[in-house]
Design a protein around this motif. Structure first.
Motif, PDB file in Angstrom:
ATOM      1  N   LYS A   3      62.993  88.550  35.221  1.00  0.00           N
ATOM      2  CA  LYS A   3      64.375  88.108  35.451  1.00  0.00           C
ATOM      3  C   LYS A   3      65.166  88.288  34.168  1.00  0.00           C
ATOM      4  N   LYS A   4      66.323  88.884  34.297  1.00  0.00           N
ATOM      5  CA  LYS A   4      67.192  89.126  33.137  1.00  0.00           C
ATOM      6  C   LYS A   4      67.591  87.808  32.452  1.00  0.00           C
ATOM      7  N   SER A   5      67.597  86.731  33.246  1.00  0.00           N
ATOM      8  CA  SER A   5      68.051  85.443  32.706  1.00  0.00           C
ATOM      9  C   SER A   5      66.998  84.786  31.807  1.00  0.00           C
ATOM     10  N   TRP A   6      65.768  85.292  31.821  1.00  0.00           N
ATOM     11  CA  TRP A   6      64.717  84.680  31.023  1.00  0.00           C
ATOM     12  C   TRP A   6      65.048  84.734  29.538  1.00  0.00           C
ATOM     13  N   GLY A   7      64.572  83.725  28.819  1.00  0.00           N
ATOM     14  CA  GLY A   7      64.765  83.675  27.374  1.00  0.00           C
ATOM     15  C   GLY A   7      63.797  84.603  26.655  1.00  0.00           C
ATOM     16  N   LYS A  77      66.654  95.342  22.706  1.00  0.00           N
ATOM     17  CA  LYS A  77      67.828  95.690  23.521  1.00  0.00           C
ATOM     18  C   LYS A  77      68.287  97.123  23.263  1.00  0.00           C
TER      19      LYS A  77
END
Ligand code: LCS
Length: 394
Positions: A3-7, A77
Motif C-alpha cells: 500500500k502506498k500509504s504505508w510508512g 523514490k
C-alpha cells in the motif's frame, strides 16, 4: 500487496515484492548462479538482442541483484536502481557515464578519501577533469561551472567533518546551468534524507555502510531516472564488470528490513554521545549536525529527518592525546568503515583521508587531531562509559 500509504518502516520490511511465488519463502532466494540456461539457441540470441526478457549471466543481471535494485529504487523514490560491487564502483561508473574524455565535473571538497583518491589517480587517465570546491558556498559551485561541466557531485553529510550541503540550492544551480546533481547519500540513508525528492538527479550509496548495517558486505548503489540508469548499466557497468555478488545483494536486502530501526538507534545514541563529548573538559571541539553549534544545524534540520550516527571530535592536546585516547578504548573498535552495529573509531587524517595532502586537509577542515566516531547500536551507557574511561587515561 503493497500500500502506498504505508510508512517507511513498513515498506522497508514488506516492499521488496512479497513472498517467493514458488515456495512461499518470506526471505528472497539467493540465486547463486553465474549463468542461466537458454530454452534454445534462438532464446539465447533473443536475450542478447534484448527482444526477450530474462537472465543471461550474473555480470549482466542476477535475480537477487534485481530484487535489491527494486527495493532501493522504491525506498529512495527513484525510477531505477543499480547495484555494484562497491561504493567506489558506483561512483566511478556514474562518473564515466555522465562525463566523456575532455569534459569535467564539480565536486564538494570534503568527501570520502577514497573518492578523492579516485579523482587523483584514475580521472587523469580518462582525461576527465574535476574541480573541488567548498560546496557550503553555493557561489563557489556556480563560478566553477563551465561549458564542459556535466555534473555536480556532493556528499552530505560529508565524510568525515559531517558538513551539510544544501541539496535544494545545489539542484537549483545545477539545473539552471543544464547539468546533473549527484548526491552521495551514504551517511544519511533514504530513511533520513531523500535527495531525489529535493531535486537531485542521481543518488549514490556505499551500501557497505548503513544499508547493509552489519559490517559484513562491500557494495554500492545508484538510483535515478531509467534513461541514465540504463546508460550506466549497459554503457559502462556491465562492460567494466562492476557487478555485485548475489549473496551480497541478499545481505543488503536483509539489512534494509531493519534500516529504520537501526537508524533510530544510531541517531539516538549519537545525539547522546555528542552531548557527552560537547560538555567534556578534555574535548576541544565536536562536529555533529544535531548540536546547535554546528554551522549548518538549521540546514540539517530542514533537509534531514534526524542527524545520523556519525560524529567527529578533537581532544585538547590534538593528535598525540587523540592517539592515546583511541588506544585506550575497550568497547569501541579502532577500524575504518562506518554504519555498522558496532561503534567504530578512527583517525581520518592518517587513514580514511590519507589521500589528502596536508594543504587539502586544512582546506577541507579535517584537522590533524580530528577523531571520527561511527556510533553503533550498543547500550548507550556502555558506549559513554568506554569513551569516558578512555578520556580519563589521557
Ligand atoms: N562514499 C562514502 C560517503 C563513503 O564513506 C565511502 C567509503 C564510499 C563512498 C566508498 O564506498 P565503498 O567502495 O568503500 O563501499 N567510506 C569508508 C570510510 O570512511 N572508511 O572506510 C570506507
Amino acid at each position: 500487496m503493497i500500500k502506498k500509504s504505508w510508512g517507511f518502516a513498513t515498506l522497508a520490511v514488506h516492499g521488496s515484492g512479497g513472498h517467493d511465488p514458488l515456495t512461499g519463502a518470506i526471505s528472497p532466494p539467493i540465486y547463486q548462479s553465474s549463468t542461466f540456461a537458454f530454452n534454445d539457441s534462438q532464446h539465447g540470441a533473443d536475450l542478447f538482442a534484448g527482444t526477450a526478457k530474462g537472465y543471461i549471466y550474473s555480470r549482466i543481471l542476477n535475480p537477487t541483484q534485481e530484487a535489491l535494485e527494486r527495493e532501493m529504487a522504491f525506498l529512495e523514490k527513484g525510477e531505477v536502481a543499480l547495484a555494484f560491487g562497491s561504493g567506489m564502483a558506483a561512483i566511478t561508473v556514474a562518473t564515466m557515464t555522465l562525463c566523456n574524455s575532455g569534459e569535467n565535473f564539480i565536486s564538494s571538497r570534503t568527501i570520502y578519501g577514497g573518492t578523492h583518491a579516485m579523482y587523483l589517480k584514475v580521472l587523469p587517465r580518462l582525461n576527465i577533469g574535476v574541480t573541488e570546491v567548498d560546496a557550503t558556498d553555493l557561489n563557489q559551485i556556480e563560478d566553477a561551472i563551465d561549458e564542459k561541466t556535466r555534473f555536480l557531485f556532493i556528499e552530505t553529510p560529508a565524510n568525515p567533518t559531517i558538513e551539510i550541503i544544501d541539496i535544494k540550492g545545489c539542484a537549483e544551480i545545477a539545473h539552471r546551468k543544464g547539468i546533473k546533481l549527484v548526491v552521495d547519500n551514504t551517511f544519511a540513508t533514504p530513511y533520513l534524507q531523500q535527495p531525489l525528492t529535493m531535486g537531485a538527479d542521481i543518488v549514490i550509496h556505499s551500501a557497505t555502510k548503513y544499508i547493509g548495517g552489519h559490517g559484513d558486505t562491500v557494495a554500492g548503489i545508484t538510483v535515478g531516472p531509467k534513461t541514465i540508469m540504463e546508460e550506466m548499466r549497459k554503457g559502462v557497468a556491465v562492460d567494466v564488470g562492476a557487478c555485485i555478488s548475489p549473496f551480497n545483494a541478499w545481505l543488503l536486502l536483509r539489512g534494509l528490513k531493519t534500516l529504520p530501526v537501526r537508524m533510530d538507534r544510531h541517531c539516538e545514541n549519537a545525539t547522546k554521545v555528542a552531548q557527552f563529548l560537547a560538555f567534556h573538559p578534555k574535548v576541544e571541539r565536536v562536529w555533529f549536525p544535531g548540536l546547535r553549534t554546528h554551522p549548518q544545524h538549521d540546514l540539517a534540520k530542514a533537509q534531514m529527518d534526524n542527524f545520523g550516527g556519525m560524529i567527529a571530535f578533537e581532544i585538547r592536546g590534538g593528535l598525540e592525546e587523540g592517539k592515546r585516547m583511541m588506544d585506550a578504548v575497550e568497547l569501541c573498535t579502532l577500524a575504518v568503515s562506518l554504519g555498522d552495529c558496532d561503534t567504530l573509531i578512527v583517525h581520518p587524517a592518517s587513514t580514511t583521508h590519507s589521500s589528502y595532502s596536508p594543504e587539502d586537509l586544512e582546506a577541507t577542515g579535517i584537522s590533524p587531531g580530528m577523531i571520527r566516531l561511527s556510533v553503533g547500536v550498543e547500550d548507550i551507557e556502555d558506549i559513554i562509559d568506554d569513551l569516558s574511561q578512555a578520556l580519563k587515561k589521557i
